[in-house]
Design a protein around this motif. Structure first.
Motif, PDB file in Angstrom:
ATOM      1  N   LEU A 270      13.783  -2.004  14.856  1.00 30.46           N
ATOM      2  CA  LEU A 270      14.881  -1.699  15.549  1.00 30.46           C
ATOM      3  C   LEU A 270      15.349  -0.248  15.194  1.00 30.46           C
ATOM      4  O   LEU A 270      15.157   0.375  14.257  1.00 30.46           O
ATOM      5  CB  LEU A 270      16.035  -2.648  14.801  1.00 30.46           C
ATOM      6  CG  LEU A 270      15.801  -4.148  15.046  1.00 30.46           C
ATOM      7  CD1 LEU A 270      16.864  -4.789  14.173  1.00 30.46           C
ATOM      8  CD2 LEU A 270      15.915  -4.529  16.311  1.00 30.46           C
TER       9      LEU A 270
ATOM     10  N   GLN B 246      31.584  -2.915   9.036  1.00 30.11           N
ATOM     11  CA  GLN B 246      30.821  -1.898   9.705  1.00 30.11           C
ATOM     12  C   GLN B 246      29.891  -2.810  10.867  1.00 30.11           C
ATOM     13  O   GLN B 246      29.496  -3.694  10.662  1.00 30.11           O
ATOM     14  CB  GLN B 246      29.958  -1.320   8.917  1.00 30.11           C
ATOM     15  CG  GLN B 246      29.139  -0.068   9.430  1.00 30.11           C
ATOM     16  CD  GLN B 246      28.344   0.771   8.711  1.00 30.11           C
ATOM     17  OE1 GLN B 246      27.345   0.213   7.946  1.00 30.11           O
ATOM     18  NE2 GLN B 246      28.169   1.934   8.799  1.00 30.11           N
TER      19      GLN B 246
ATOM     20  N   TYR C  13      25.019  -5.907  14.984  1.00 27.57           N
ATOM     21  CA  TYR C  13      24.863  -6.378  13.570  1.00 27.57           C
ATOM     22  C   TYR C  13      26.151  -6.006  12.933  1.00 27.57           C
ATOM     23  O   TYR C  13      26.809  -5.194  13.271  1.00 27.57           O
ATOM     24  CB  TYR C  13      23.951  -5.803  12.627  1.00 27.57           C
ATOM     25  CG  TYR C  13      22.300  -6.323  13.008  1.00 27.57           C
ATOM     26  CD1 TYR C  13      21.458  -5.833  14.120  1.00 27.57           C
ATOM     27  CD2 TYR C  13      21.948  -7.461  12.195  1.00 27.57           C
ATOM     28  CE1 TYR C  13      20.367  -6.356  14.474  1.00 27.57           C
ATOM     29  CE2 TYR C  13      20.764  -8.168  12.602  1.00 27.57           C
ATOM     30  CZ  TYR C  13      19.908  -7.441  13.661  1.00 27.57           C
ATOM     31  OH  TYR C  13      18.778  -8.223  13.739  1.00 27.57           O
TER      32      TYR C  13
ATOM     33  N   LEU D 152      27.024  -2.366  13.468  1.00 25.37           N
ATOM     34  CA  LEU D 152      25.698  -1.309  13.817  1.00 25.37           C
ATOM     35  C   LEU D 152      25.185  -2.067  15.148  1.00 25.37           C
ATOM     36  O   LEU D 152      24.891  -3.085  15.162  1.00 25.37           O
ATOM     37  CB  LEU D 152      24.607  -1.484  12.569  1.00 25.37           C
ATOM     38  CG  LEU D 152      24.904  -1.061  11.303  1.00 25.37           C
ATOM     39  CD1 LEU D 152      24.445  -1.399  10.218  1.00 25.37           C
ATOM     40  CD2 LEU D 152      25.028   0.489  11.387  1.00 25.37           C
TER      41      LEU D 152
ATOM     42  N   TYR E 291      23.147 -10.353  20.810  1.00 26.47           N
ATOM     43  CA  TYR E 291      22.063  -9.753  21.183  1.00 26.47           C
ATOM     44  C   TYR E 291      21.822  -9.977  22.932  1.00 26.47           C
ATOM     45  O   TYR E 291      22.172 -10.724  23.487  1.00 26.47           O
ATOM     46  CB  TYR E 291      20.678 -10.211  20.562  1.00 26.47           C
ATOM     47  CG  TYR E 291      20.338 -11.565  20.621  1.00 26.47           C
ATOM     48  CD1 TYR E 291      21.040 -12.548  19.996  1.00 26.47           C
ATOM     49  CD2 TYR E 291      19.291 -11.897  21.627  1.00 26.47           C
ATOM     50  CE1 TYR E 291      20.591 -13.827  19.986  1.00 26.47           C
ATOM     51  CE2 TYR E 291      19.006 -13.148  21.782  1.00 26.47           C
ATOM     52  CZ  TYR E 291      19.601 -14.187  20.868  1.00 26.47           C
ATOM     53  OH  TYR E 291      19.157 -15.667  20.865  1.00 26.47           O
TER      54      TYR E 291
ATOM     55  N   ARG F 128      33.190   6.484  15.321  1.00 32.35           N
ATOM     56  CA  ARG F 128      32.416   6.353  14.067  1.00 32.35           C
ATOM     57  C   ARG F 128      33.162   5.814  13.024  1.00 32.35           C
ATOM     58  O   ARG F 128      32.929   4.994  12.327  1.00 32.35           O
ATOM     59  CB  ARG F 128      31.845   7.921  13.448  1.00 32.35           C
ATOM     60  CG  ARG F 128      31.083   8.582  14.016  1.00 32.35           C
ATOM     61  CD  ARG F 128      29.579   7.656  13.960  1.00 32.35           C
ATOM     62  NE  ARG F 128      29.141   7.370  12.567  1.00 32.35           N
ATOM     63  CZ  ARG F 128      28.542   8.433  11.811  1.00 32.35           C
ATOM     64  NH1 ARG F 128      28.282   9.564  12.236  1.00 32.35           N
ATOM     65  NH2 ARG F 128      28.192   7.738  10.358  1.00 32.35           N
TER      66      ARG F 128
ATOM     67  N   PHE G 299      18.490   2.064  15.072  1.00 27.77           N
ATOM     68  CA  PHE G 299      19.917   1.836  14.763  1.00 27.77           C
ATOM     69  C   PHE G 299      20.902   3.123  15.164  1.00 27.77           C
ATOM     70  O   PHE G 299      20.281   4.164  14.965  1.00 27.77           O
ATOM     71  CB  PHE G 299      20.278   1.454  13.398  1.00 27.77           C
ATOM     72  CG  PHE G 299      19.981   0.208  13.048  1.00 27.77           C
ATOM     73  CD1 PHE G 299      18.685  -0.234  12.481  1.00 27.77           C
ATOM     74  CD2 PHE G 299      20.965  -1.006  12.950  1.00 27.77           C
ATOM     75  CE1 PHE G 299      18.156  -1.528  12.251  1.00 27.77           C
ATOM     76  CE2 PHE G 299      20.689  -2.193  12.751  1.00 27.77           C
ATOM     77  CZ  PHE G 299      19.509  -2.670  12.361  1.00 27.77           C
ATOM     78  N   GLY G 300      21.958   2.883  15.733  1.00 25.42           N
ATOM     79  CA  GLY G 300      23.095   3.954  15.758  1.00 25.42           C
ATOM     80  C   GLY G 300      23.537   4.008  14.308  1.00 25.42           C
ATOM     81  O   GLY G 300      23.286   3.484  13.389  1.00 25.42           O
ATOM     82  N   ASN G 301      24.410   5.068  14.202  1.00 23.59           N
ATOM     83  CA  ASN G 301      25.241   5.443  13.013  1.00 23.59           C
ATOM     84  C   ASN G 301      26.234   4.438  12.587  1.00 23.59           C
ATOM     85  O   ASN G 301      26.983   4.603  11.349  1.00 23.59           O
ATOM     86  CB  ASN G 301      25.418   6.900  12.934  1.00 23.59           C
ATOM     87  CG  ASN G 301      24.306   7.811  12.583  1.00 23.59           C
ATOM     88  OD1 ASN G 301      23.281   7.502  12.010  1.00 23.59           O
ATOM     89  ND2 ASN G 301      24.410   8.637  13.217  1.00 23.59           N
TER      90      ASN G 301
ATOM     91  N   GLN H  55      28.056  -5.711   9.103  1.00 24.04           N
ATOM     92  CA  GLN H  55      27.513  -5.436   7.706  1.00 24.04           C
ATOM     93  C   GLN H  55      28.974  -5.356   6.825  1.00 24.04           C
ATOM     94  O   GLN H  55      29.448  -4.312   7.094  1.00 24.04           O
ATOM     95  CB  GLN H  55      26.425  -4.502   7.418  1.00 24.04           C
ATOM     96  CG  GLN H  55      25.904  -4.815   6.029  1.00 24.04           C
ATOM     97  CD  GLN H  55      25.244  -3.218   5.507  1.00 24.04           C
ATOM     98  OE1 GLN H  55      25.430  -2.231   6.118  1.00 24.04           O
ATOM     99  NE2 GLN H  55      24.777  -3.374   4.573  1.00 24.04           N
TER     100      GLN H  55
ATOM    101  N   LEU I 111      22.729  -7.495   6.682  1.00 22.90           N
ATOM    102  CA  LEU I 111      23.267  -7.143   8.090  1.00 22.90           C
ATOM    103  C   LEU I 111      23.151  -8.563   8.963  1.00 22.90           C
ATOM    104  O   LEU I 111      22.211  -9.191   8.743  1.00 22.90           O
ATOM    105  CB  LEU I 111      22.489  -6.264   8.726  1.00 22.90           C
ATOM    106  CG  LEU I 111      22.464  -4.748   8.501  1.00 22.90           C
ATOM    107  CD1 LEU I 111      22.132  -4.424   7.281  1.00 22.90           C
ATOM    108  CD2 LEU I 111      21.589  -3.843   9.670  1.00 22.90           C
TER     109      LEU I 111
END
Lengths: 114, 113
Positions: free
Chosen positions: A103, A88, A35, A90, A48, A9, A105-107, A37, A43
Motif C-alpha cells: 500500500l 486519523q 483506513y 489514512l 475500499y 492535513r 499511503f498519504g500523510n 487509526q 489501522l
C-alpha cells in the motif's frame, strides 16, 4: 515525495457538520482504500475500491461514505460529524497487477470533532 | 478479534545494536506479510515483505523471518540507526479475504545515539 495526497492535513469541526476528506493519487492505481487509526491501535479498513464506480465497506463499520468517479480520486464524506468520529484517516492505493503489492499511503487527515 | 498482533508497544535499542520487532498472527490463510514504517505526521511506508512460502527475506539492514508453525514473524534491523526510530506495523494479506491488508497495532522503536 508523496504520490498520494490527502487534504486537509488537520481538521477541527463542530458536531453535526458535513465534511469531505479528499484523497488523490497520481500512480494510476486501480485499488484505493481508507483506513482509520487511533493512537496505539491498528489501522482499520473502513472503505475500499477496486476501480471506478466500485466501492465496498471494510471490516470496521463506519458512518462515512465514499465515491470513486475517477481513478485518481477517492473522497470520504461524513454527513453529520460526531465526536466519536475523531480519529486519523489514512488513504492508500495499490497496484492491482500483483496480489502482494504494498500500500502507498498519504500523510493522513487528523480529524477532531468538538 | 485481532488477527495480527504486536504485543510490544515499544522497544528501545542502542545505536549500532540489533532491533528485533515481533509479530504473531492467527489466520493460517495469510499469503504475504509486510512491514511498514511510520514517522510522526506521515503515512506508513512499505519496508519489506515476505511470502508465506519463504522463511526469510533480506534487504540491506532489514531482514524478516517467518515461522509458519509458530505463526510468528520478526523484523531484524542491523545495525540500528537513530533514523530508524519510528512506529513499525506488521501487516498480512490473504487472497480469500479479497486481498485486503490487515494491520497490527504497531511497535514504537526508539534507537538511542
Amino acid at each position: 515525495e508523496a504520490d498520494i495526497y490527502q487534504t486537509p492535513r488537520y481538521l477541527v469541526i463542530g458536531t453535526g457538520k458535513k465534511i469531505t476528506l479528499e484523497c488523490s493519487q497520481t500512480m494510476g492505481h486501480d485499488k484505493m482504500y481508507w483506513y482509520q487509526q487511533d493512537p496505539g491501535m491498528e489501522l482499520h479498513l473502513i472503505h475500499y475500491s477496486y476501480g471506478v464506480n466500485s466501492t465496498e465497506k471494510g471490516d470496521l463499520s463506519s458512518e462515512s461514505t465514499v465515491s470513486r468517479i475517477r481513478t485518481e480520486h477517492f473522497p470520504l464524506t461524513l454527513e453529520s460529524a460526531r465526536p466519536s468520529h475523531t480519529s486519523q484517516y489514512l488513504c492508500a492505493s495499490s497496484d492491482s497487477r500483483s496480489i502482494n503489492s504494498p500500500l502507498h499511503f498519504g500523510n493522513g487527515t487528523r480529524l477532531t470533532v468538538t | 478479534d485481532q488477527q495480527v498482533k504486536q504485543n510490544s508497544p515499544s522497544l528501545s535499542v542502542q545505536e549500532g545494536r540489533i532491533s528485533i520487532l515481533n509479530c504473531d498472527y492467527t489466520n493460517s490463510m495469510f499469503d504475504y506479510f509486510l512491514w511498514y514504517k511510520k514517522y510522526p505526521a506521515e503515512g506508513p511506508t512499505f519496508l519489506i515483505s515476505i511470502s508465506s512460502i519463504k522463511d526469510k527475506n533480506e534487504d540491506g539492514r532489514f531482514t524478516v523471518f517467518l515461522n509458519k508453525s509458530a505463526k510468528h514473524l520478526s523484523l531484524h534491523i542491523v545495525p540500528s540507526q537513530p533514523g530508524d526510530s519510528a512506529v513499525y506495523f506488521c501487516a498480512a494479506i490473504f487472497r480469500t479475504g479479497g486481498f485486503k491488508t490487515i494491520f497490527g497495532a504497531g511497535t514504537r522503536l526508539f534507537v538511542k545515539a
